[in-house]
Design an enzyme around this catalytic site. Sequence first.
Site, PDB file in Angstrom:
ATOM      1  N   CYS A   1      -2.405   9.077   2.835  1.00  0.00           N
ATOM      2  CA  CYS A   1      -2.063   8.550   1.508  1.00  0.00           C
ATOM      3  C   CYS A   1      -3.189   8.737   0.507  1.00  0.00           C
ATOM      4  O   CYS A   1      -2.943   8.844  -0.699  1.00  0.00           O
ATOM      5  CB  CYS A   1      -1.674   7.083   1.604  1.00  0.00           C
TER       6      CYS A   1
ATOM      7  N   GLU B   1       0.877  -1.176   0.000  1.00  0.00           N
ATOM      8  CA  GLU B   1       0.000   0.000   0.000  1.00  0.00           C
ATOM      9  C   GLU B   1       0.909   1.219   0.000  1.00  0.00           C
ATOM     10  O   GLU B   1       1.418   1.619   1.042  1.00  0.00           O
ATOM     11  CB  GLU B   1      -0.921  -0.047   1.227  1.00  0.00           C
TER      12      GLU B   1
END
Length: 479
Positions: free
Chosen positions: A286, A252
């Site tokens: 993010c 990720e």
Amino acid sequence: MATAYDTSLGLYIAGTWRTGEGRDTHAVLNPATGETLAQLPLATAADLDEALAAADRGFKAWRATAPDARAAMLQKTAALLRERADRIARIATTEQGKILAEAKGEVAFAAALLDFHAGEALRIYGRVLPRPAGTRSLVLQQPVGPVAAFCAWNFPVMNVVRKIAPALAAGCSIIIKPSEETAGSAVEVLRCFQDAGLPGDVAQCVFGVPDMVSRQLLASPVTRKLSFTGSVPVGKHLAALAADTMMKTTMELGGHGPVLVFDDCDLEKTLDTLVAHKFRNAGQVCVAPTRFHVQDGIYDAFAAGFAARTKALAVGDGMDAASQMGPMANPRRPDAIAGLVDDALSAGARLLAGGERQTSGNGFFYQPTVLADVPLTARAMNDEPFGPVALLRPFATVDDAIEQANRLPFGLAAYCFTENGRRQNLLGDAIEAGMVAINGVRLSFPDSPFGGMKDSGHGSEDGPEGVQAHLVTKTVHMS
């Protein structure tokens, strides 16, 4: 009411906490003040060997543990997180900087993740294939093995739970290396697992020099899966190390979230939603909306409304109830953001709000910033800012907007605001991102996969897919 920061930080290996004992240490700082909160012991090579041996033992025992027992342990951990939520949230705010309300929401979400994965522990199914009478072919889903997990500092509670919960649900053991900058939150999470009765060999928590820790854990034949949350360059480096043993990976990585705002949106509602979401956790998210591509007809009104709302935000210590945005998490971040803003302005961007460090003692503050007409050549339009900077540009047509959304190698999160149903369907199909939000901003739910594509990584966390990522498929043919 301030909660004293627990300075008794340590490594959790084979069911015991290891503290100083001559180890090198890392200073954990309060980003609102710059003061040192605690000294964190860093793992030695011998510590990592011991953690690997414990994870190997733990996997053998945990994979044989009944699914309902795994589920009960996860549920008990969730209950302890909720019971200790106020204390843990205050620790997270003190060492990471986000406002207290956000930290409390993070703890609540982490508990929900544990509850969801408790249910998934009971739903790991195989299948029986049709064969002639007297024969069978079975497809089995089995835990992959010990996991090495590395997570970032921006969600110091949730990131740790997001790594541990699916591994344990699947029957894996885990060695987790949280960020050294937010160690106190991770320690509190591990204490919840410990107090819930998780056997000590099943979950290890280590801190240390990142390159040394990653090389040792990923080179070991004990480790069978890598799970990483962090930057693209570090993710690619770790994936290369993992390739040497062909271990399974979930990556990720970073993003650069495009936001497509069309002229048929509810403008005031869209602005209220986006400004709050842009500056959540000082933009250190993010999936943060970052590149705002706005249709020509409403561009000026959008820019003015965004700037006005941004200027009204109260910035301060996350423990102050009046604060709407806290400091950045470490002293590196204000410098990095200042460099991106200066570069954009020199390239021709217009400054509509912010643009400067905010002086508040020795804290790591940077003003929430809005830049308009940002050239595509500016570094901020190509490198993930990971901070409180909104980048605005106009577009003319739907095709122009999609082209800009897909221009970069990132593909984590994207946002679209339009009331046209046909256009919503088109955007959902055409945008290259692992997660797309239309007329909203929430992307994280316990039951939905979280992950990206392209340089933003591969594999999913959360949802059934997160548990599936910790399983291997085996076929057994019986005659």
